[in-house]
Design a protein around this motif. Structure first.
Motif, short mmCIF file in Angstrom:
data_model
loop_
_atom_site.label_atom_id
_atom_site.label_comp_id
_atom_site.label_asym_id
_atom_site.label_seq_id
_atom_site.Cartn_x
_atom_site.Cartn_y
_atom_site.Cartn_z
N GLN A 28 0.82 -1.21 0.00
CA GLN A 28 0.00 0.00 0.00
C GLN A 28 0.86 1.27 0.00
O GLN A 28 0.51 2.26 -0.63
N ALA A 29 1.99 1.23 0.70
CA ALA A 29 2.89 2.39 0.70
C ALA A 29 3.47 2.62 -0.69
O ALA A 29 3.60 3.76 -1.15
N SER A 30 3.80 1.54 -1.39
CA SER A 30 4.32 1.67 -2.76
C SER A 30 3.25 2.25 -3.68
O SER A 30 3.53 3.13 -4.50
N GLU A 31 2.02 1.77 -3.56
CA GLU A 31 0.94 2.29 -4.39
C GLU A 31 0.69 3.77 -4.10
O GLU A 31 0.41 4.54 -5.01
N ALA A 32 0.77 4.16 -2.85
CA ALA A 32 0.59 5.57 -2.50
C ALA A 32 1.70 6.42 -3.12
O ALA A 32 1.44 7.53 -3.59
N GLU A 33 2.91 5.89 -3.14
CA GLU A 33 4.01 6.62 -3.78
C GLU A 33 3.75 6.79 -5.27
O GLU A 33 3.95 7.87 -5.82
N TYR A 34 3.27 5.74 -5.94
CA TYR A 34 2.98 5.83 -7.37
C TYR A 34 1.87 6.84 -7.65
O TYR A 34 1.95 7.61 -8.60
N ARG A 35 0.84 6.87 -6.80
CA ARG A 35 -0.23 7.85 -6.99
C ARG A 35 0.29 9.27 -6.80
O ARG A 35 -0.09 10.18 -7.53
N SER A 36 1.18 9.47 -5.83
CA SER A 36 1.75 10.80 -5.59
C SER A 36 2.61 11.25 -6.76
O SER A 36 2.54 12.41 -7.19
N VAL A 37 3.40 10.34 -7.30
CA VAL A 37 4.24 10.68 -8.46
C VAL A 37 3.37 10.99 -9.67
O VAL A 37 3.64 11.94 -10.42
N ALA A 38 2.30 10.22 -9.87
CA ALA A 38 1.39 10.47 -10.99
C ALA A 38 0.73 11.84 -10.86
O ALA A 38 0.61 12.57 -11.85
N ALA A 39 0.32 12.21 -9.66
CA ALA A 39 -0.29 13.53 -9.44
C ALA A 39 0.73 14.63 -9.70
O ALA A 39 0.41 15.65 -10.33
#
Length: 137
Positions: A28-39
């Motif tokens: 979940q932490a990795s997915e949150a990082e990917y969402r932050s980078v995408a934003a």
């Protein structure tokens, strides 16, 4: 002796549960990082549009996917920031919005979609996406 064995089994099940919880937390932490980078990536492109000539024709010529010069420069700069984006390129589309009032000035509505696939996901799993919409006048 049987009580000790039952106690060890209960303890082992608890430890395995904690390990599973830790693995889910890391994912979940990795997915949150990917969402932050995408934003961040999508907002960077919109920021570039804000500082450019914001006429509808120029925005579409410079930033529309897949062959606008500004789009290509942005995409190349962010290459590798998200996993598996080579097969899932970002998309940028524009819509002209009519203005209103006494002196109507039309504006451009831009939709930026960023896609990625997390490492370890199956090939047939759908790509994750982040979409943002902005209106430029």
């Amino acid at each position: 002796m049987l009580e000790a064995l039952v106690g060890l089994i209960i303890f082992a099940v608890g430890i395995l549960g904690l390990i599973g919880l830790q693995m889910a937390s890391i994912k979940q932490a990795s997915e949150a990082e990917y969402r932050s980078v995408a934003a961040l990536q999508a907002n960077d492109l919109i920021s570039r549009m804000w500082v450019s000539d914001r006429t509808a024709a120029t925005l579409q010529l410079q930033f529309a996917s897949p062959d606008g010069a500004g789009y290509i420069a942005w995409k190349d700069e962010w290459a590798g920031a998200l996993p598996n984006t080579a097969t899932h390129a970002p998309t940028v589309s524009f819509t002209t919005v009519d203005g209103g009032g006494a002196t109507p000035v039309s504006s451009s509505q831009v939709e930026v979609k960023v896609f990625w696939k997390s490492p370890g996901e199956k090939a047939d799993d759908p790509a994750h996406s982040y979409t943002t919409v902005a209106q430029l006048k």
